[in-house]
Design a protein around this motif. Structure first.
Motif, PDB file in Angstrom:
ATOM      1  N   LEU A 114     -42.091   5.408 -30.937  1.00 59.67           N
ATOM      2  CA  LEU A 114     -41.996   4.595 -32.140  1.00 59.67           C
ATOM      3  C   LEU A 114     -41.632   3.166 -31.785  1.00 59.67           C
ATOM      4  O   LEU A 114     -40.783   2.933 -30.919  1.00 59.67           O
ATOM      5  N   ASP A 115     -42.269   2.214 -32.486  1.00 59.57           N
ATOM      6  CA  ASP A 115     -41.899   0.808 -32.378  1.00 59.57           C
ATOM      7  C   ASP A 115     -40.908   0.526 -33.510  1.00 59.57           C
ATOM      8  O   ASP A 115     -41.273   0.403 -34.687  1.00 59.57           O
ATOM      9  N   MET A 116     -39.607   0.448 -33.156  1.00 55.77           N
ATOM     10  CA  MET A 116     -38.567   0.314 -34.169  1.00 55.77           C
ATOM     11  C   MET A 116     -38.679  -1.005 -34.935  1.00 55.77           C
ATOM     12  O   MET A 116     -38.257  -1.083 -36.091  1.00 55.77           O
ATOM     13  N   LYS A 117     -39.233  -2.032 -34.328  1.00 55.87           N
ATOM     14  CA  LYS A 117     -39.394  -3.281 -35.063  1.00 55.87           C
ATOM     15  C   LYS A 117     -40.360  -3.096 -36.221  1.00 55.87           C
ATOM     16  O   LYS A 117     -40.112  -3.556 -37.351  1.00 55.87           O
ATOM     17  N   GLU A 118     -41.454  -2.391 -35.983  1.00 60.35           N
ATOM     18  CA  GLU A 118     -42.431  -2.137 -37.044  1.00 60.35           C
ATOM     19  C   GLU A 118     -41.815  -1.255 -38.134  1.00 60.35           C
ATOM     20  O   GLU A 118     -42.036  -1.468 -39.336  1.00 60.35           O
ATOM     21  N   VAL A 119     -40.993  -0.242 -37.740  1.00 64.63           N
ATOM     22  CA  VAL A 119     -40.339   0.639 -38.705  1.00 64.63           C
ATOM     23  C   VAL A 119     -39.368  -0.159 -39.578  1.00 64.63           C
ATOM     24  O   VAL A 119     -39.335  -0.019 -40.812  1.00 64.63           O
ATOM     25  N   MET A 120     -38.566  -1.030 -38.956  1.00 63.74           N
ATOM     26  CA  MET A 120     -37.567  -1.797 -39.693  1.00 63.74           C
ATOM     27  C   MET A 120     -38.234  -2.807 -40.641  1.00 63.74           C
ATOM     28  O   MET A 120     -37.764  -3.019 -41.763  1.00 63.74           O
ATOM     29  N   GLU A 121     -39.316  -3.424 -40.196  1.00 60.31           N
ATOM     30  CA  GLU A 121     -40.025  -4.369 -41.068  1.00 60.31           C
ATOM     31  C   GLU A 121     -40.548  -3.655 -42.308  1.00 60.31           C
ATOM     32  O   GLU A 121     -40.496  -4.184 -43.435  1.00 60.31           O
ATOM     33  N   TYR A 122     -41.061  -2.431 -42.122  1.00 60.92           N
ATOM     34  CA  TYR A 122     -41.567  -1.645 -43.251  1.00 60.92           C
ATOM     35  C   TYR A 122     -40.446  -1.297 -44.235  1.00 60.92           C
ATOM     36  O   TYR A 122     -40.607  -1.403 -45.457  1.00 60.92           O
ATOM     37  N   ILE A 123     -39.284  -0.916 -43.739  1.00 65.70           N
ATOM     38  CA  ILE A 123     -38.165  -0.536 -44.610  1.00 65.70           C
ATOM     39  C   ILE A 123     -37.601  -1.749 -45.340  1.00 65.70           C
ATOM     40  O   ILE A 123     -37.331  -1.700 -46.561  1.00 65.70           O
ATOM     41  N   ILE A 124     -37.410  -2.836 -44.605  1.00 65.09           N
ATOM     42  CA  ILE A 124     -36.829  -4.044 -45.224  1.00 65.09           C
ATOM     43  C   ILE A 124     -37.713  -4.564 -46.347  1.00 65.09           C
ATOM     44  O   ILE A 124     -37.225  -5.028 -47.387  1.00 65.09           O
TER      45      ILE A 124
END
Length: 475
Positions: free
Chosen positions: A326-336
Motif C-alpha cells: 500500500l502507498d500510505m500517501k495515496e490512502v491518506m490523501e483519499y481519507i483527508i
C-alpha cells in the motif's frame, strides 16, 4: 539377501585362506633354497674358522666337529701325504681318497664357498689348504644330506614364513574387513539419523561386494516415506493447532462480548427500570418526559449493541486479512479529501503533511478504518475554530501516521485505559467520548495485526494519536 551376503562373505574368507596358503607354498618354493644356502654357507664358514683355531698336528678334541656334524656337515681333513687327520665317516682312508686325493687339484688356499649343485647327493661346500707350522692340511667340508639339519632348517623357515604371512594377512584382513564393514557402518549411521528424524543423509547404493545396495535402496525408500509421513503429520498438527487457536480466540471473543454487553447494558437498564416505575406515580407532563428519557436510553443501548457487534465481527475477519503493498500517501490523501467538507462545516482548520516513499504491507480496508477512527475522534473533540493536523512520514523502518487535534488533554491516569474496547467515562469535555474506546480498540487491533504499534501523547495545545506499521522493503 541375507543368505546372499553370508555366501559372499564365506567365499571371500575361503578365497583369502587359499590365497594365503598359496603365498606360503610359493614363498617356500622360491625362498627356502636361498635361505637354506645362506644358512649352510654361514655354518661352513664358522666351522672353518673354528678349525683354524685347532692344532691339527696334535688333534685330540673332536667336539667341534661333532657339533657341526649335528647341523648336517661332514668333514675330511688330511695332511700333505694324504694321511687322515679327521674324517666324519668311519672309513677314513676311503674318505680321504674320495674327497681329497681324487680332487686334489681343486683345493686352494683362498676361502671360497663352492656354489651348490642340486643334482649331487653330497654337495661339497669348501675345499681349503690350511698351513700350520709349515705343514699343509687339506680340509673338505660338505653338506651331509642324510642328517636332520635340513629338516630343522625347513621347520625354522616355515615358522618364519608363517609368522610373516600371518602378519601380512592380518594387515590385509584388517583392510579387507574395513572395506566390508565401512558400508555397514555408514548404513547404520544413516539409519540412526532417520531414527532422529534427520533425513538429510542418504545411503549410498553402490555396494556390489556384499549386495548391500538392496539394503541401501530400502533404507532410502523408508527414509523418503518416513519423511513424507512426518511432514504430513507436522502439517496436520500445525493445521490443528491453528484451528484450536482460532477456536480459542472465538470462544474468548464470545465470552468477552457477553461480559461486555452485560456490563454496558446494566446502567441503561437500571435507568429504564427506575423511570418505568416512576411513570405510575407522576402526571401526564412528567410521564412524557420519562418516556422520552426511556426512548433515549433505548437508542443508546441499540447504538452500543451495534458497536459491540461490529467490533466483534471485525476482530473475527481480521484473522483473514488480505495484505498487499500500500502507498500510505495515496490512502491518506483519499481519507483527508472525505473530511474536507466536515471540516468546513465545523469551521475547523485542517492541515496535512504527507511524505513520499511511505509503502507498507497491509489490508487497505482495515488500515482506512484505523485512520477513520482517529479522524472521527479528532473531529468529535475539536471545538469550533480549532485545528486538526494529519502527518505521515517514514522513520527508522516504519511508516508513522499521526492525527493531532486541539482541545483538552486526557488525564494521565486514563491514558493506559482508553484502548480498552469498552472503557467509558462519565466526565464530559475530555478528549475521549464515553464509548470512544470501541474505535480506539479497533485501531489497536488493526495495528497489532499489521505487526505495528499505536499510542497517544498529550501535547501543550491538545492530543495526538499515532500508529506505526513496518515499512515495506524496497525491491
Amino acid at each position: 539377501m541375507i543368505r546372499h551376503i553370508n555366501i559372499k562373505f564365506f567365499l571371500s574368507q575361503w578365497f583369502f585362506l587359499v590365497l594365503m596358503a598359496a603365498c606360503g607354498v610359493l614363498c617356500y618354493q622360491i625362498f627356502f633354497p636361498i635361505y637354506y644356502e645362506y644358512v649352510k654357507n654361514a655354518q661352513v664358514l664358522d666351522a672353518y674358522m673354528d678349525i683354524e683355531d685347532l692344532d691339527l698336528a696334535h688333534l685330540d678334541d673332536y667336539s667341534v666337529f661333532v657339533d657341526y656334524e649335528e647341523m648336517g656337515l661332514a668333514f675330511t681333513i688330511a695332511d700333505a701325504d694324504m694321511n687322515p687327520v679327521y674324517t666324519t665317516r668311519g672309513d677314513s682312508e676311503y674318505a680321504v681318497y674320495r674327497n681329497i686325493e681324487m680332487k686334489r687339484s681343486d683345493f686352494s688356499k683362498s676361502v671360497e664357498i663352492i656354489k651348490r649343485n642340486s643334482r649331487q647327493r653330497e654337495v661339497t661346500k669348501l675345499r681349503m689348504i690350511l698351513t700350520q707350522d709349515g705343514i699343509d692340511y687339506y680340509i673338505a667340508i660338505k653338506e651331509n644330506i642324510h642328517g636332520s639339519a635340513g629338516g630343522e632348517a625347513s621347520q625354522r623357515f616355515l615358522i618364519i614364513v608363517f609368522l610373516s604371512i600371518f602378519a601380512l594377512g592380518s594387515i590385509v584382513l584388517l583392510i579387507f574387513s574395513g572395506y566390508l564393514t565401512n558400508p555397514i557402518i555408514k548404513l547404520t549411521k544413516v539409519a540412526g539419523q532417520i531414527a532422529e528424524r534427520d533425513f538429510s543423509q542418504k545411503a549410498s547404493e553402490r555396494h556390489g561386494l556384499l549386495g548391500l545396495n538392496v539394503l541401501a535402496e530400502n533404507i532410502n525408500r523408508i527414509s523418503e516415506q518416513f519423511e513424507q509421513s512426518i511432514g504430513q503429520v507436522d502439517e496436520t498438527r500445525d493445521c490443528q493447532l491453528r484451528q484450536n487457536m482460532r477456536q480459542e480466540r472465538m470462544e474468548k471473543l464470545q465470552k468477552q462480548f457477553i461480559a461486555n454487553v452485560s456490563h454496558e447494558l446494566k446502567t441503561p437498564l437500571t435507568v429504564i427500570s427506575s423511570q418505568a416505575e416512576m411513570i405510575a406515580y407522576v402526571g401526564e407532563e412528567e410521564r412524557k418526559a420519562y418516556l422520552a428519557s426511556i426512548l433515549e436510553e433505548v437508542d443508546k443501548m441499540s447504538s452500543l449493541v451495534s458497536g459491540l457487534l461490529n467490533t466483534t465481527v471485525m476482530e473475527h475477519h481480521m484473522d483473514n486479512m488480505l495484505q498487499k503493498e500500500l502507498d500510505m500517501k495515496e490512502v491518506m490523501e483519499y481519507i483527508i479529501l472525505k473530511y474536507d467538507g466536515l471540516a468546513k462545516k465545523k469551521k475547523l482548520h485542517m492541515d496535512a503533511f504527507l511524505s513520499e516513499d511511505c509503502m507498507i504491507w497491509g489490508d487497505r480496508e482495515y488500515v482506512e478504518q484505523a485512520v477513520n477512527n482517529y479522524m472521527m475522534n479528532a473531529f468529535e473533540h475539536t471545538e469550533i475554530g480549532g485545528s486538526i493536523r494529519v502527518t505521515l512520514r517514514r522513520e527508522q523502518g516504519v511508516v508513522r501516521v499521526a492525527v493531532f487535534n486541539t482541545g483538552k488533554q486526557i488525564p494521565t491516569g486514563e491514558l493506559m485505559h482508553i484502548w480498552s474496547g469498552f472503557y467509558t467515562r462519565s466526565q464530559k469535555g475530555t478528549n475521549v467520548s464515553s464509548h470512544a474506546g470501541l474505535g480506539l480498540y479497533i485501531v489497536q487491533s488493526v495495528v497489532t495485526m499489521h505487526h505495528g504499534k499505536c499510542g497517544v501523547e498529550n501535547l501543550p495545545e491538545g492530543v495526538e494519536f499515532w500508529f506505526a506499521i513496518p515499512a515495506a522493503k524496497v525491491k
